[in-house]
Design a protein around this motif. Structure first.
Motif, PDB file in Angstrom:
ATOM      1  N   ASP A 128      26.625  35.077  35.973  1.00 23.29           N
ATOM      2  CA  ASP A 128      27.609  35.814  36.061  1.00 23.29           C
ATOM      3  C   ASP A 128      28.761  35.024  37.059  1.00 23.29           C
ATOM      4  N   THR A 139      30.786  36.139  38.950  1.00 21.65           N
ATOM      5  CA  THR A 139      30.770  36.723  40.398  1.00 21.65           C
ATOM      6  C   THR A 139      29.614  36.560  41.321  1.00 21.65           C
ATOM      7  N   ASN A 165      32.042  29.545  34.790  1.00 26.12           N
ATOM      8  CA  ASN A 165      30.651  29.284  34.421  1.00 26.12           C
ATOM      9  C   ASN A 165      30.741  29.043  32.731  1.00 26.12           C
ATOM     10  N   GLU A 212      33.841  32.245  31.652  1.00 26.39           N
ATOM     11  CA  GLU A 212      35.006  32.970  32.478  1.00 26.39           C
ATOM     12  C   GLU A 212      35.333  32.127  33.610  1.00 26.39           C
TER      13      GLU A 212
END
Length: 209
Positions: free
Chosen positions: A133, A135, A160, A163
């Motif tokens: 992810d 984040t 990534n 995103e």
């Protein structure tokens, strides 16, 4: 003992540097309001980038190096970061000391891509594999932002493949604060794909001005 940026957490950064998220600043909610429209050929290039990436995902989840090659590099080219006055550098070693505890080893890290204007830090980029992810890269990119020279205020970017997220550090307060953008969907939302390139262009224009 935590000595590398890769294995730090947000709790580590709060404890050692007083860093916290500013949720009241509207910078990232408003930053693209005045961004210029992209040219048709730029939108076509973005669509081709997404098509190439989706093709590669059919075989396997792309690794970090593939994302840099197929997604990040074309984005930086479209944003103008391969031309004067900018200069990209890769695998840039960095170090961050914990000022209140000289007995602790400095935190070491290696920036995936650093965009410079002469010697000024413009944009710090952390690339992650598609399976991770976006984040998850926040503590690492914040560590790199904290390690920037004090008179430099670079943006941070995590990617990534699917995103992209942007971050910015504010060191003008008694304790450092950071701002974060939404996670822009590179593949699943053509409008957000356009906003990613607009954001990169905005960063370049802001620094140049």
């Amino acid at each position: 003992m935590l000595t590398t940026a890769r294995n730090l957490t947000l709790a580590d950064l709060r404890q050692n540097f007083g860093l916290h998220l500013n949720t009241t600043d509207d910078y990232f909610r408003n930053w693209l309001d005045q961004s210029p429209q992209l040219a048709p050929e730029e939108i076509t290039a973005l669509d081709r980038l997404a098509t190439n990436y989706e093709y590669l995902t059919q075989a396997d989840s792309p690794l970090e190096e593939v994302i840099k090659l197929v997604v990040l590099s074309p984005l930086l080219d479209l944003a103008g970061f391969y031309r004067s006055p900018f200069l990209p550098k890769t695998e840039v070693s960095t170090s961050l000391e914990i000022a209140d505890d000289p007995d602790v080893n400095p935190i070491q890290g290696k920036i995936d891509v650093l965009i410079l204007q002469e010697s000024f830090w413009v944009l710090i980029i952390e690339s992650k594999p598609a399976r991770i992810d976006v984040t998850a890269g926040i503590p690492q990119i914040l560590t790199y932002l904290l390690s920037a020279p004090l008179n430099h205020i670079p943006f941070g970017m995590i990617i990534n493949g699917r995103e992209v997220m942007f971050l910015k550090l504010n060191r003008s307060t008694s304790q450092p604060q950071y701002l974060k953008s939404m996670a822009y969907r590179l593949l699943d939302s053509p409008p957000e794909r356009v906003q990613i390139l607009q954001a990169l262009k905005h960063i370049g224009q802001q620094i140049s001005e």
